[in-house]
Design a protein around this motif. Structure first.
Motif, PDB file in Angstrom:
ATOM      1  N   GLN A  18      43.130  24.232  32.059  1.00 40.57           N
ATOM      2  CA  GLN A  18      42.699  23.770  30.506  1.00 40.57           C
ATOM      3  C   GLN A  18      41.138  24.138  30.261  1.00 40.57           C
ATOM      4  OE1 GLN A  18      45.101  22.135  28.477  1.00 40.57           O
ATOM      5  NE2 GLN A  18      46.229  22.419  30.122  1.00 40.57           N
ATOM      6  N   THR A  19      40.405  24.015  31.468  1.00 43.79           N
ATOM      7  CA  THR A  19      39.278  24.502  31.257  1.00 43.79           C
ATOM      8  C   THR A  19      38.718  25.474  32.051  1.00 43.79           C
ATOM      9  OG1 THR A  19      37.968  22.083  31.103  1.00 43.79           O
ATOM     10  CG2 THR A  19      36.595  23.944  31.718  1.00 43.79           C
ATOM     11  N   LYS A  20      38.560  26.670  31.345  1.00 45.81           N
ATOM     12  CA  LYS A  20      38.151  28.043  32.186  1.00 45.81           C
ATOM     13  C   LYS A  20      37.354  27.984  33.297  1.00 45.81           C
ATOM     14  CE  LYS A  20      38.101  32.759  30.767  1.00 45.81           C
ATOM     15  NZ  LYS A  20      37.980  34.039  29.605  1.00 45.81           N
ATOM     16  N   LEU A  21      37.627  28.936  34.475  1.00 39.34           N
ATOM     17  CA  LEU A  21      36.510  29.157  35.271  1.00 39.34           C
ATOM     18  C   LEU A  21      35.446  30.065  34.800  1.00 39.34           C
ATOM     19  CD1 LEU A  21      36.109  29.221  38.654  1.00 39.34           C
ATOM     20  CD2 LEU A  21      36.970  31.472  38.473  1.00 39.34           C
ATOM     21  N   PRO A  22      34.260  29.406  35.056  1.00 33.57           N
ATOM     22  CA  PRO A  22      33.171  30.014  34.471  1.00 33.57           C
ATOM     23  C   PRO A  22      33.127  31.519  34.636  1.00 33.57           C
ATOM     24  CG  PRO A  22      32.377  27.958  35.382  1.00 33.57           C
ATOM     25  CD  PRO A  22      33.722  28.364  35.754  1.00 33.57           C
ATOM     26  N   LYS A  23      32.754  32.393  33.604  1.00 31.31           N
ATOM     27  CA  LYS A  23      32.853  33.797  33.814  1.00 31.31           C
ATOM     28  C   LYS A  23      31.572  34.301  34.620  1.00 31.31           C
ATOM     29  CE  LYS A  23      32.772  38.417  31.344  1.00 31.31           C
ATOM     30  NZ  LYS A  23      33.185  38.824  32.623  1.00 31.31           N
ATOM     31  N   GLY A  24      31.952  35.089  35.708  1.00 31.54           N
ATOM     32  CA  GLY A  24      31.120  35.581  36.579  1.00 31.54           C
ATOM     33  C   GLY A  24      31.538  36.444  37.654  1.00 31.54           C
ATOM     34  N   ASP A  25      30.580  36.590  38.595  1.00 30.22           N
ATOM     35  CA  ASP A  25      30.706  37.404  39.815  1.00 30.22           C
ATOM     36  C   ASP A  25      31.035  36.427  41.189  1.00 30.22           C
ATOM     37  OD1 ASP A  25      30.570  40.029  38.556  1.00 30.22           O
ATOM     38  OD2 ASP A  25      28.308  39.655  38.333  1.00 30.22           O
ATOM     39  N   TYR A  26      31.865  36.237  41.642  1.00 30.34           N
ATOM     40  CA  TYR A  26      32.135  35.361  42.930  1.00 30.34           C
ATOM     41  C   TYR A  26      32.284  36.295  43.920  1.00 30.34           C
ATOM     42  CZ  TYR A  26      33.293  31.898  39.226  1.00 30.34           C
ATOM     43  OH  TYR A  26      33.360  31.008  38.193  1.00 30.34           O
ATOM     44  N   GLU A  27      31.170  35.983  44.935  1.00 35.04           N
ATOM     45  CA  GLU A  27      31.296  36.826  46.142  1.00 35.04           C
ATOM     46  C   GLU A  27      31.383  35.963  47.245  1.00 35.04           C
ATOM     47  OE1 GLU A  27      28.589  40.086  48.428  1.00 35.04           O
ATOM     48  OE2 GLU A  27      28.486  39.752  46.367  1.00 35.04           O
ATOM     49  N   ASN A  28      32.534  36.203  48.567  1.00 36.59           N
ATOM     50  CA  ASN A  28      32.621  35.256  49.475  1.00 36.59           C
ATOM     51  C   ASN A  28      32.655  34.144  49.299  1.00 36.59           C
ATOM     52  OD1 ASN A  28      32.876  35.656  52.389  1.00 36.59           O
ATOM     53  ND2 ASN A  28      30.731  34.630  52.657  1.00 36.59           N
ATOM     54  N   CYS A  29      33.492  33.981  48.126  1.00 38.18           N
ATOM     55  CA  CYS A  29      33.840  32.405  47.576  1.00 38.18           C
ATOM     56  C   CYS A  29      35.087  32.036  48.234  1.00 38.18           C
ATOM     57  CB  CYS A  29      33.747  32.188  46.223  1.00 38.18           C
ATOM     58  SG  CYS A  29      31.940  32.295  45.665  1.00 38.18           S
ATOM     59  N   ARG A  30      35.552  30.601  48.351  1.00 41.17           N
ATOM     60  CA  ARG A  30      36.825  30.270  48.629  1.00 41.17           C
ATOM     61  C   ARG A  30      37.111  29.266  47.975  1.00 41.17           C
ATOM     62  NH1 ARG A  30      37.489  26.415  53.383  1.00 41.17           N
ATOM     63  NH2 ARG A  30      39.692  26.396  53.747  1.00 41.17           N
ATOM     64  N   PHE A  31      38.310  29.361  47.300  1.00 33.85           N
ATOM     65  CA  PHE A  31      39.113  28.414  46.310  1.00 33.85           C
ATOM     66  C   PHE A  31      40.161  28.165  47.080  1.00 33.85           C
ATOM     67  CE2 PHE A  31      37.036  31.817  44.019  1.00 33.85           C
ATOM     68  CZ  PHE A  31      36.361  31.228  42.812  1.00 33.85           C
ATOM     69  N   VAL A  32      40.165  26.495  47.114  1.00 36.01           N
ATOM     70  CA  VAL A  32      41.327  25.936  47.832  1.00 36.01           C
ATOM     71  C   VAL A  32      41.974  24.877  46.846  1.00 36.01           C
ATOM     72  CG1 VAL A  32      41.837  24.262  49.996  1.00 36.01           C
ATOM     73  CG2 VAL A  32      39.787  25.949  49.708  1.00 36.01           C
ATOM     74  N   ASP A  33      43.192  24.968  46.787  1.00 41.35           N
ATOM     75  CA  ASP A  33      44.303  23.874  46.042  1.00 41.35           C
ATOM     76  C   ASP A  33      43.683  23.936  44.762  1.00 41.35           C
ATOM     77  OD1 ASP A  33      45.700  23.272  48.594  1.00 41.35           O
ATOM     78  OD2 ASP A  33      44.482  21.871  48.956  1.00 41.35           O
ATOM     79  N   CYS A  34      43.349  24.764  44.131  1.00 38.27           N
ATOM     80  CA  CYS A  34      42.787  24.973  42.624  1.00 38.27           C
ATOM     81  C   CYS A  34      44.197  25.238  41.935  1.00 38.27           C
ATOM     82  CB  CYS A  34      41.794  26.074  42.419  1.00 38.27           C
ATOM     83  SG  CYS A  34      40.157  25.444  43.382  1.00 38.27           S
ATOM     84  N   LEU A  35      43.906  24.996  40.443  1.00 39.57           N
ATOM     85  CA  LEU A  35      45.123  25.104  39.665  1.00 39.57           C
ATOM     86  C   LEU A  35      44.638  26.133  38.369  1.00 39.57           C
ATOM     87  CD1 LEU A  35      48.214  24.237  38.649  1.00 39.57           C
ATOM     88  CD2 LEU A  35      46.814  22.419  37.350  1.00 39.57           C
TER      89      LEU A  35
END
Length: 190
Positions: A18-35
């Protein structure tokens, strides 16, 4: 408005449908159990990121950069990968459900899909040279004018690949898997 930069961050159990992931550059990030299901993940930049247990069903990934990105145990039904940015594209999939996804016309040499469900996934016109598909299920997947040269299907299941309409030079198959090359002839093999 300038895009933001995130480095070495972990995002856990977030709902971006519903709420968009903030626009940007993601480096060496980890997303766990996200919808992300049915949401918008377009125009983002992911470099050396990992997605684990995330749901991307029917998510918009247009113009997004995936550079050295891994997906593990993710639900990715209906994703149109050909809409993402092809520059520096590098993907790896482990235990993902990529059913009804589309890789039409993509250049993906050496890509790896490990233990993935690829039902009705469309690989038409794609270049999958030296790709590896250990323990992948290709039920009703589409291979039409696909370059599968030196790809490895030795432990893949349920594929239907017509050698007359696909490039299969030095492609590896198990003896049991050879039936997947003969389906168009409607043979009975016992």
């Amino acid at each position: 408005m300038a895009a933001s930069f995130w480095l070495d961050q972990e995002f856990t159990k977030q709902d971006y449908s519903q709420t968009k992931l903030p626009k940007g550059d993601y480096e060496n990030c980890r997303f766990v159990d996200c919808l992300f299901s049915k949401g918008f993940l377009d125009n983002q930049n992911f470099v050396e990121c990992a997605f684990e247990g995330c749901d991307f069903t029917n998510t918009n990934i247009s113009h997004t950069i995936f550079n050295d990105v891994s997906f593990e145990e993710c639900k990715m039904v209906g994703l149109q990968f050909e809409t993402c940015n092809q520059l520096l594209l590098s993907l790896n999939f482990v235990g993902c459900n990529l059913s009804v996804a589309s890789f039409i016309g993509m250049h993906l040499p050496g890509i790896q899909f490990n233990d993935c469900k690829l039902h009705q996934t469309d690989f038409s016109e794609a270049s999958l040279k030296q790709a590896k598909f250990p323990n992948c299920d290709f039920e009703n997947a589409i291979f039409e004018n696909t370059d599968l040269e030196q790809a490895d299907f030795t432990s893949a299941l349920h594929f239907n690949i017509d050698p007359s309409t696909n490039q299969v030079k030095k492609t590896r198959f198990s003896k049991e898997g050879l039936i997947g090359l003969l389906k168009k002839y409607d043979l009975v093999v016992t």
